[in-house]
Enzyme design. Structure first.
Site: not given
Ligand code: BGC
Length: 749
Positions: A289
């Site tokens: 993530d």
């Molecule tokens: C979130 C994810 C997301 C990623 C990309 C993160 O902060 O937890 O779910 O896919 O950002 O945008």
């Protein structure tokens, strides 16, 4: 032949001169793994590391921005993948940099959070789940994939398969609710929708199962917080939806932000290797993530970025989202032998394989087709799917004195801060969706459904502002109307990532406005938007009708009004329990009985598992939702009452539409294992079916009960059923008492 194909041919030729012409002629007959390996053999360590790097573009902001512009990093080969960039033209521009300006010309992978649509938005994911309609959910994901892939996207960061049992956690809005079985079915349906039969097809995107693992159990419902749970709960409740999505063929998996039993998920080889790769046989790509490797430092398991990178790589993380840790430190780690080159090679293999599978190695601009883009974006077909999904997801919670449906002849006062909002209809993670693409707000659509001049509108108040200035006008129009429709709730950004709340009441002065309006003693319909279960017991008592419409998407205005006027019949059912107050959280339907269960028929019994100040029961239970029609269930009958291991029994029930409208009903089957080696939930959803019944129609539904449905993690953690007695329930919600008993025999303990 593009640059890569030529390079691969040359590489093979170098290794084995005789193979050159065969490969050149017959490139497509070589397996992807062979093509991956031959490309890998050409790559320098810097080129390999470049493939493990994923940077954000500025087209959307989904986390902290760590650096300027992605273009230089692409040109220099430092960044092999980009997210938050879209449109056929812009992705083409970036792709040209990678293809034309780097030595090997390996194309970029474009990822994006296409969660509930790209430009045409369906309801938020939690809303979609309330439809209990797997075919429609798959169709909605397919629609999102068609649109996103026409806008240059190869890969979506969805489905989110985190079980959500704590509505304080804002991200419950992105999942499929509290139940493991339903969440698993929906996770798999979404993967099928996004990926289709083959991700090489231009109109599909690769799915990313997130967030591995147990992110939904963040302590106290606070985002990014720690998770600590027994392995039994992890395996039984939290892991199955990720596994179901992996089994459905998801090409990628995203690690979660939380630590689990003290080990952050992004450094957790138990999750990423033992379970994901070894137990589940996943052979796709694992991405972190957003900056999750960097976060190993504040988590307190890595002293610096260098060590954080080593931990992640050793745990099985292939790609670093936005953190730049692999870019900055992996080379040194390999040189120092803190990371084995084979570990890096494996990560790169997983990434390149995905690029080959998507077909971008052979045609890097396959997804950059402006003509297709303009045909797909907001097409009538897509809008119709979003409309259908919105209709199916709204949940009617109360309808006293048949105040709904409305009629066009009635004078209606529409009141509330969300009635005329376009942006709020879209919810969080709206991807490339734009408020201006919304053709009708709820107010617009109510006006369109009413006779001319019958609708008056007043804002009444803001969502969270303290001012009551608007009350007077709202009360005035309400007092002159036949019925009042209030459109209230949370703003779109009050749920989603980093949007947790401890107070789940209607924000601001909305509660006071509802109270004032209810004093007029006119029929009040409360339509509310939310990304979670809210605590609305008082308001539920004050109004005649209550409809939860989530954030219903681009076509949500039209869908909600069509439901209010009875052109469509509500059929959604809650997938997350609605508590009476925050103190009951976590509250979910499949709790354990305890050694001292409270019996509501004996309220004076003391020393029972209960609260002094509130009932144990929720305000509205999991699986609950009304129709304008009424439905009646017969008693359950079984083909036999005892079945042996390896055999099954058939349960059937008759369902009659006894009301005045055609209806759709979600028939739910729950099982309780009466005595087992470990305590079992009072009920567990094991099957469901959504069926259509015409007014007056009766249908017989049958379900097959087999041993598989009765399995769990037994006392010794082996997975299997135990013989004994079970209670089977079939009804219209998790509170059903329509039950029968059966016995399983012949299973050795
Ligand atoms: C979130 C994810 C997301 C990623 C990309 C993160 O902060 O937890 O779910 O896919 O950002 O945008």
């Amino acid at each position: 032949m593009n640059k890569i194909s030529i390079q691969i041919v040359l590489a093979i030729a170098l290794i084995c001169g005789t193979e050159l012409s065969a490969l050149a002629k017959n490139k497509n007959h070589k397996s992807i793994d062979e093509r991956v390996d031959s490309l890998l053999s050409l790559m320098t360590i810097d080129e390999k590391i470049g493939q493990t790097v994923l940077f954000t573009s500025r087209w959307d902001v989904t986390g902290p921005i760590l650096r300027d512009g992605e273009e230089e990093a692409i040109r220099t080969g430092k960044c092999g993948n980009v997210f938050n960039a879209h449109t056929a033209a812009y992705t083409r521009k970036l792709q040209e940099l990678a293809v034309n300006e780097t030595r090997l010309g390996i194309p970029l992978l474009f990822g994006y959070d296409v969660i509930h649509g790209h430009q045409t938005l369906s309801p938020i994911s939690l809303g979609e789940s309330a439809s209990w309609d797997l075919d429609l959910i798959e169709k909605s994901a397919q629609m999102a994939a068609r649109e996103a892939s026409a806008c240059g996207i190869h890969w979506t960061f969805a489905p989110m398969c985190d079980i959500g049992r704590d509505p304080r956690w804002g991200r419950v809005s992105e999942g499929a609710g509290e139940d493991t079985y339903l969440g698993s079915q929906i996770g798999a349906a979404r993967v099928k929708g996004f990926q289709g039969d083959n991700i090489a097809n231009q109109n599909t995107v690769a799915a990313c199962v997130k967030h591995m693992a147990a992110y939904g159990a963040a302590q106290a419902g606070r985002d990014y917080h720690s998770v600590d749970m027994s392995e039994r709960v992890l395996r039984e409740t939290y892991l199955p939806p990720y596994k179901a999505a992996v089994d459905a063929g998801a090409k990628t998996v995203m690690t979660s932000f939380n630590d689990l039993d003290g080990v952050p998920a992004t450094a957790n080889s138990f999750l990423l290797k033992d379970i994901l790769r070894n137990e589940w046989g996943f052979n796709g790509m694992v991405v972190t993530d957003y900056t999750a490797i960097n976060e190993l430092i504040p988590h307190g398991v890595a002293e610096d970025e260098y060590h954080a990178g080593i931990l992640a790589m050793k745990a099985g993380v292939d790609m670093d989202m936005e953190g730049g840790i692999y870019m900055d430190h992996l080379k040194k780690a390999v040189e120092n032998k803190d990371v084995d080159l084979s570990e890096l090679d494996n990560a790169v293999r997983n990434i390149l394989r995905l690029k080959f599978e998507l077909g971008i190695m052979d045609d890097p601009y396959k997804y950059c087709n402006e003509e297709l883009e303009s045909k797909e974006v907001l097409s009538t077909e897509n809008r119709n799917t979003a409309y259908e999904m919105a209709v199916a997801s709204c949940v009617l919670l109360k309808n006293e004195n048949k105040v709904l449906p409305l009629s066009k002849e009635e004078k209606i006062a529409v009141i509330g801060p969300l009635a005329n909002s376009k942006r709020d209809l879209l919810g969080s993670w709206k991807a490339a969706g734009k408020p201006q693409s919304v053709e009708q707000t709820i107010l617009d659509a109510i006006i369109a459904n009413s006779s001319k001049g019958n609708v008056k509108f007043a804002l009444g108040c803001g969502v969270s502002k303290p001012s009551k200035e608007g009350f007077a006008k709202a009360i005035d129009i309400a007092s002159k109307s036949d019925k009042i429709v209030m459109v209230m709730g949370e703003k779109w950004n009050m749920s989603g990532e980093a949007a947790c709340r401890t107070n789940l009441d209607f924000p601001g002065v909305q509660k006071e406005l509802i109270l004032e309006i209810s004093k007029l003693n006119k029929p009040v319909v409360l339509v509310f938007m939310t990304g979670r279960s809210m605590t609305i017991e008082n308001e539920s008592n004050l109004v005649d009708a209550l409809m939860n419409v989530w954030y219903p998407g681009t076509e949500g205005g039209r869908a909600v009004a069509d439901l209010l006027f009875g052109h469509k019949i509500p059929s959604g059912k809650l997938t997350m329990t609605m508590p009476r107050n925050v103190g009951q959280i976590p509250i979910f339907y499949n709790y354990k009985n305890t050694g001292r269960p409270f019996n509501p028929n004996k309220p004076k019994d003391t020393y029972k598992s209960r609260y002094l100040d509130v009932a144990n029961t929720p305000l509205y239970e999991f699986g609950y939702g009304l129709s304008y029609s009424t439905l009646s269930y017969s008693e359950i009958s079984l083909s036999k009452n005892i079945f042996e291991k390896g055999k099954n029994i058939i349960a059937s029930v008759k369902l009659t539409n006894t009301g005045d409208f055609d209806a759709d009903e979600v028939v739910q089957l729950y099982i309780h294992d009466q005595v087992a080696s470990v305590t079992r939930p009072v009920k567990e959803l094991k099957a469901f079916d959504k069926i259509h019944l015409k007014k007056g129609e009766t249908k017989t539904l049958t379900f097959t009960i087999d041993e598989e449905m009765l399995k769990f993690f037994r006392k010794d953690m082996s997975y299997g059923a135990e013989e004994g007695n079970f209670t089977l329930f079939i009804g219209g919600s998790s509170a059903t008492q329509n039950s029968i008993e059966f016995e399983l025999t012949g299973v050795s303990k």
